[in-house]
Design an enzyme around this catalytic site. Structure first.
Site, mmCIF file in Angstrom:
data_model
loop_
_atom_site.group_PDB
_atom_site.id
_atom_site.type_symbol
_atom_site.label_atom_id
_atom_site.label_comp_id
_atom_site.label_asym_id
_atom_site.label_seq_id
_atom_site.Cartn_x
_atom_site.Cartn_y
_atom_site.Cartn_z
ATOM 1 C CG ASP A 1 1.432 -6.947 3.663
ATOM 2 O OD1 ASP A 1 2.256 -7.628 4.270
ATOM 3 O OD2 ASP A 1 1.650 -5.828 3.174
ATOM 4 C CG ASP B 1 2.437 -2.967 0.670
ATOM 5 O OD1 ASP B 1 3.420 -3.737 0.645
ATOM 6 O OD2 ASP B 1 1.932 -2.532 1.711
ATOM 7 C CG ASP C 1 4.957 -7.721 -1.324
ATOM 8 O OD1 ASP C 1 5.702 -8.525 -0.752
ATOM 9 O OD2 ASP C 1 4.414 -6.754 -0.760
#
Lengths: 1018, 280
Positions: free
Chosen positions: A364, A711, A715
């Site tokens: 990410d 997070d 996800d």
């Protein structure tokens, strides 16, 4: 016949009709709701009336309660049972049962020492159950995902039914219900907003986006996740109020779908689990093979069935490495502990090693690669681009702040700003203070605070008269405020404005250059354009700033400024400058990405940001290296259309969410294969096919071991699907943390690299540990083989074997986990999970047939020595077994003519056990020393550098002494106090092991790739 | 050996089923179970040398160890510090019908065989030693043996009563003490047997009082003392009619000396327990 068929047909048709009826009725019911809504809407009073409670009860009956249901899993006892029924465990059960039978029979005969069998059985069962409990606990910890989703769900909801507002249990909400939410509430279901007032919703629990989104009744996008008129179950309403109708409840909501997806996605087996299973299967197979062979041999030689069964059991006990699973677990947890100190909390122990074999990290951007805070990166004033300090600790260089223009720009930036520090944070450094306000205003506030000093006080001095925030009338592009001046004598008002640069420029007629107001001529406009483009291409968010001193006559003190009517000058302003902001990369990240690159790990960036920003950050941290071009870059450089570019020429590739959605999985595989540097930008977090999940699946199809960071709740499916899911400790949602195998406490990408290093180290060390553990199985097995075939008195008992496996050798094998790396493991490619096995052929061959063989010879030398010195010559021992073990023979003659009773012989046998045990121990000390390295000489690695190993050897010796010389041992564990010199008999063999391994390593180092290297390097 | 296995696989060479057959013999690379012939030869040669060396080392260490051993006295005698007791006939359950020759015949035969070495003709070749004194001959090259004539056992010698009392229902049992090199029991060891029942059982001991004479000690081992016979005590169980058909447990212990006779774990150390049942 025909008639019968006809009848059947009719029945079938009837059934179909019934089904159709059902379906129709179902549809009708849905229609009902819609019509109810329509009717009530027509009545205009629906907004106040809501559903009738009877209707609600009916729908509740149909749809079930509004809650997240855990999927029907395997019952707990089945899971536990499965832990007790692995390959090795089954073997141990069989062995234990044989022990019980043998005990039963021998007990009824009253044989001396029959309780040994009982102890053995109990020990075996204990080993199985304890390891089983451990495995079960591990599994249990990683499966309670749904629980974390439940925490997200609100308890209460304010619903309008029968025209009355009621606080009801959120579980009872149904589709069509009218609910009200206000600031602070959790949204109780997926709702369509029909009325909203300043409503802002925090979707971070769902999508990870921390910026609040405003909700309005207008449908702004066809994608339900993008549109503004739908609020989702479990998200938080930050401010304002809203009313909406429930459109989905329970598992049919977005979060419900994510939850079921997350718990539905099979947890991928970790590579280390596959490795361990692989070789446990081999060991179990070999144990059965050996056991069965010797069972048959024993039957053939003429042993009784029970005896043959006991041989089978003994061979299983000897050959199965009982302590191995414990050793592996302890080694892994040691590394996990070490990682925890470096801010990586490992939830699933096996993930420690997975990290080491990772070949792709899907990271990410926000918060992991970057600092997750907007920071002023560049300023443009006086026609020069100045770089600001973006480091986390303000350790970087600052720009020249002497210009007059800078002071004006800073004043505008400071005043035209609604963000404020939360109180009582004076002790904290400015970048870490908590601010109330949106991201860019926060950035500006902190920036000005750093540059000018106490902004709160500064604003006090310039009293704000009126303010027009970003709103829909100025299309969210402008914000202005009017202030009194600091100097009480100067009665002018100051108007400050910020916003989209081109909109700001439109309103300006002059520009500040070196503190002087200059007419905004064409050359300045061009300079502005160039600067704006330059900053934009860095992926930064650019804001323009301007101000004007309002005419004292036109706007005297006390003039009533009206923010709605805008009864004041808003054009002909003076342009002050541009400030651009970015979420800057963390300081440690470029270095970490570089380390990944040298370690052969690919870093793929996934972000919701604009492709240009994504690319800029990627280039900044080194995910896209200098000189790498995307297809588009090549196209612009060669001035040819994008279609004509050979895709393989482009190393880098930026794929946007839209493109990703249109790609087939083959195309994505191809893209991942042909572009080593990948960035996925503007990915929308739509759950069933969230981009990380697709990317992970694609990478796994290509044979990579994938680590994914995440997070948000959205996800969690990808985190579970990945070989190792890494959740963020600070920004991560509970669901993400639960789905993940590892949690980064500092959200820092660099910590992952530390983890990779530790993972690789533990793989190497586990190899050493397992090699050490497996070696002694041969000296444990050969006594039985010799015993059965040559019929010598038994040299080594089962209980003694268990003492080696479960007591003396555990600590040394664990201590190998503390061994330092032999070479720079971060300069090697990640291991190929199909080729570089944990336990390979040469490791097994070297341990079993070479070191194990030497140990067996050591054992037998010591055994025959002890026998001969007590009166039993080696040749007499051969074939002695039937007499030796004859309970009724109380006067068996030894080589000197002395006569021994059975009990005397038994204690002599225990002496042999002990002597053999000591031989194995002495050889294992040599073994643990040679296992310190696989390639380097031990003199290069250092004898005493691994303190734990040294203390493990001391411990092993002490425990050996305790077992030998503690009173009572002969009758409990079959250990006898042995003579001192028997400790020294195996030492030549120990030295042989050491010298031989040094020669092996020397050959391996001197002649890489040679036959010696291939056969003997493990 | 490998060529034998190769041929059938090579004959049935079917490309579609080659996957598992390849793992045994791969005709393309010439690999047999994952190795070529040359590779096999090398690895086998390696192991030949390796194990050859190990076997050599083993033999060497064993040889060195055997050199350190004394031919006549074991290096250590601590495992057999005290002798065990055994009985002849070699059975702990003496059950027979006194009228049935077949049933007790085996016991009688066994005793007769056992006593061959005690035959007076054999024993007369041995020394007549001083009664009540150890017959120490440490300095002598040739160790002599004190005679123990079978006739000493009188009724239980099988000379006068060739059935050792089995026909009359009063069976003889010979108690023998295990040989232990260098053992010199202190005191005056004798055998005392007791039947485990309320009223005492009458027994006769031969030689009288069931004594083991000191002159039979110490023993010098198989090599030096090859004709050594250990002293015996015969116990004649004087069973009466009432004792027939009942199982009788008899325990014999060595007493009157420092020899151990009450070890918890070893039920045969200085004692022996057996059962007798005479059926009429």
């Amino acid at each position: 016949m025909f008639e019968m068929n006809g009848e059947v047909d009719v029945k079938m048709k009837k059934k179909k009709k019934i089904k159709k009826k059902d379906r129709l009725e179902g549809m009708k019911k849905e229609m009902d709701i819609v019509s109810v809504i329509h009717k009530t809407r027509r009545r205009e009073s629906w907004r106040e009336y809501g559903l009738t409670s009877s209707k609600a009860a009916e729908v509740l009956e149909r749809d079930g309660p509004n809650e997240l249901l855990p999927p029907k899993g395997t019952p707990e006892y089945v899971k536990f049972a499965r832990q007790l029924a692995g390959g090795l465990q089954c073997l141990m059960w069989v062995a234990a049962v044989i022990c019980f039978i043998a005990f039963g029979i021998e007990f009824s005969r009253g044989t001396l020492g029959c309780f040994d069998d009982l102890y053995l059985a109990i020990t075996l069962i204990t080993v199985v159950v304890v390891t089983g409990c451990f495995g079960y606990y591990q599994e249990f910890k990683s499966t309670n995902i749904i629980a974390s989703f439940k925490n997200l769900v609100p308890q209460q909801a304010l619903v309008i039914r029968d025209g009355q507002k009621n606080q009801i249990n959120a579980m009872d909400l149904v589709v069509g219900d009218l609910v009200e939410i206000k600031g602070g509430d959790r949204v109780p279901a997926d709702i369509r907003i029909i009325f909203a007032q300043g409503c802002k919703v925090d979707n971070s629990s769902l999508t990870g986006e921390s910026e609040p989104q405003s909700k309005t009744p207008e449908c702004t996008h066809e994608n339900p996740l993008e549109t503004k008129n739908i609020a989702f179950f479990s998200t938080t309403c930050l401010e304002g109020v809203a009313t909406g109708t429930v459109i989905n409840t329970g598992d049919r909501t977005i979060i419900g779908r994510i939850a079921s997806l997350a718990s539905g996605v099979g947890n991928e087996k970790t590579p280390i689990a596959i490795e361990i299973e692989h070789f446990v299967d081999i060991i179990a197979g070999l144990a059965i093979f050996f056991g069965f062979t010797f069972f048959v041999v024993a039957m053939f030689i003429g042993y009784a069935f029970l005896e043959a069964m006991i041989f089978f059991m003994a061979i299983v006990v000897a050959y199965v490495p009982e302590g191995l699973l414990a050793t592996v677990t302890v080694c892994l947890s040691l590394t996990a502990k070490r990682l925890a100190r470096k801010n990586c909390v490992v939830k699933n122990l096996e993930a420690v090693e997975t990290l080491g074999s990772t070949s792709v990290i899907c990271s990410d951007k926000t918060g992991t690669l970057t600092q997750n805070r907007m920071t002023v990166a560049h300023l443009w004033f006086d026609n020069v681009i100045h770089a600001a300090d973006t480091t986390e600790d303000q350790s970087g260089q600052s720009f020249d702040q002497s210009s007059e223009t800078w002071r004006s720009l800073a004043r505008v930036a400071g005043l035209c700003n609604r963000a404020i520090f939360k109180p009582n944070q004076e002790s904290l450094p400015i970048p870490r203070r908590i601010v109330v306000g949106d991201a860019s205003e926060t950035a500006l506030l902190k920036f000005t605070e750093l540059a000018i000093g106490n902004m709160m006080e500064y604003r006090e001095r310039f009293k704000k008269v009126v303010e027009v925030p970003f709103n829909s009338t100025n299309k969210n592009t402008l914000m202005l405020s009017v202030h009194e001046l600091e100097d009480p004598m100067d009665l002018r008002y100051l108007l400050v404005m910020k916003g989209a640069p081109e909109r700001i420029l439109e309103r300006c007629s002059t520009i500040l250059i070196k503190g002087q107001e200059m007419p905004l001529e064409e050359q300045w406009r061009e300079a502005f354009q160039t600067a704006y483009m330059d900053l934009g291409s860095l992926g930064e968010r650019v804001l323009g700033f301007c101000h004007i001193y309002l005419n004292e006559n036109e706007f005297p003190r006390g003039y009533k400024f009206d923010s709605d009517e805008m009864n004041f000058t808003t054009s002909g302003l003076c342009f002050a400058g541009l400030i651009s902001m970015i979420d800057p990369p963390r300081a440690t990240v470029p270095d970490a990405v570089m380390k990944c690159r040298t370690a052969g790990i690919r870093v793929v960036m996934v972000t919701g940001d604009h492709p240009i920003t994504a690319r800029a950050i990627a280039a900044n941290v080194g995910i896209i290296t200098e000189g790498s071009e995307t297809v588009e870059d090549i196209a612009t450089r060669k001035r040819i259309p994008v279609e004509q570019v050979n895709r393989r020429d482009a190393r880098a590739c930026v794929i946007s969410g839209g493109q990703l959605k249109d790609m087939s999985s083959e195309e994505l595989d191809e893209a991942l294969r042909s572009h080593p540097e990948m960035v996925f930008a503007r990915t929308s977090p739509q759950p069933p096919s969230s981009p990380p999940l697709i990317i992970v699946e694609s990478c796994q199809r290509l044979g990579s071991i994938v680590a994914v960071t995440g997070d948000g709740v959205n996800d969690s499916p990808a985190l579970k699907k990945a070989d190792i899911g890494i959740a963020m400790g600070i920004a991560g949602s509970d669901a993400a943390k639960n789905a993940a195998d590892m949690i980064l406490l500092d959200d820092n990408f660099a910590s992952i690299v530390t983890g990779v290093e530790q993972g690789r180290l533990i793989f190497d060390n586990l190899k050493k540990s397992i090699a050490y553990t497996l070696t002694k199985n041969i000296p444990e097995l050969t006594p039985y083989l010799i015993y059965i075939t040559v019929s010598v008195p038994l040299p080594l008992g089962c209980i003694t074997i268990l003492m080696i496996e479960l007591a003396t050798d555990i600590f040394p094998s664990v201590s190998l986990a503390y061994e330092k790396a032999e070479s720079d493991i971060m300069h090697l490619k990640p291991r190929n999970p199909r080729k570089d096995r944990l336990v390979n052929e040469s490791l097994a061959a070297y341990s079993y047939f070479q070191i194990g063989a030497i140990q067996s010879f050591a054992g037998f030398t010591d055994y025959f020595t002890a026998m001969a010195q007590e009166g039993w010559y080696p040749l007499l021992c051969v074939g002695l077994r039937s007499h030796w073990e004859n309970v009724h023979l109380q006067d068996l003659q030894d080589s000197y003519g002395q006569e021994w009773t059975y009990a005397q012989r038994l204690y002599q046998q225990y002496t042999c056990y002990t002597v053999f045990f000591i031989s194995i121990e002495i050889c294992q000390i040599a073994d643990v020393l040679i296992r310190k390295t696989r390639r380097l000489s031990i003199f290069q690695q250092g004898f005493f550098r691994n303190k734990v190993l040294v203390s493990a050897i001391v411990f092993q010796l002490l425990l050996g002494n305790l077992l030998c010389y503690c009173p009572g041992m002969p009758n409990i564990f079959n250990f006898m106090p042995i003579r001192g010199q028997w400790w020294f008999v195996p030492i030549p063999y120990g030295i042989l092991i050491f010298v031989y391994d040094e020669i092996r390593k020397l050959g391996v180092r001197r002649h890489p790739g040679s036959w010696w290297d291939q056969e003997l390097y493990y | 050996m490998s060529t034998k296995e190769e041929t059938p696989v090579a004959d049935g060479d079917k490309p579609q089923t080659s996957s598992w057959k390849d793992s045994i013999y791969n005709p393309r690379t010439g690999e047999f179970i994952g190795r070529t012939a040359k590779s096999w030869a090398l690895i086998l040669l390696f192991y030949l040398v390796f194990y050859g060396f190990l076997a050599g080392m083993f033999t060497l260490t064993m040889w060195v160890m055997l050199q350190t051993l004394d031919d006549n006295i074991p290096t250590y005698r601590d495992r057999v510090a005290s002798p065990g007791l055994v009985i002849r006939p070699r059975s702990l359950d003496i059950v027979f019908n006194r009228t049935d020759t077949k049933q007790y015949g085996q016991y009688v035969q066994h005793l007769e065989n056992f006593l061959q070495q005690y035959n007076d003709t054999v024993q007369e070749r041995n020394e007549l030693c001083m009664v009540g004194e150890y017959y120490e001959q440490d300095d002598q090259e040739e160790k002599k043996v004190c005679q123990f004539k079978r006739s000493l056992l009188r009724q239980c010698s099988g000379l006068s009563d060739t059935t050792f009392g089995y026909t009359e229902g009063k069976p003889c049992v010979l108690v023998k003490m295990n040989r232990i090199i260098g053992l010199k029991p202190r005191g005056d060891p004798y055998i005392n047997c007791t039947a485990k029942r309320e009223s005492p059982l009458q027994m006769q001991y031969f030689p009288s009082e069931g004594r083991f004479d000191k002159m039979y000690f110490p023993y010098y081992g198989k090599n030096l003392h090859s004709t050594y016979v250990q002293p015996l005590v015969a116990v004649k169980l004087l069973l009466t009619k009432e004792d027939y058909n009942n199982e009788l447990t008899v325990e014999c212990k060595i007493e009157g000396s420092d020899l151990r006779n009450s070890d918890d774990r070893d039920k045969f150390l200085g004692r022996v327990t057996f059962r007798v049942k005479v059926v009429e």
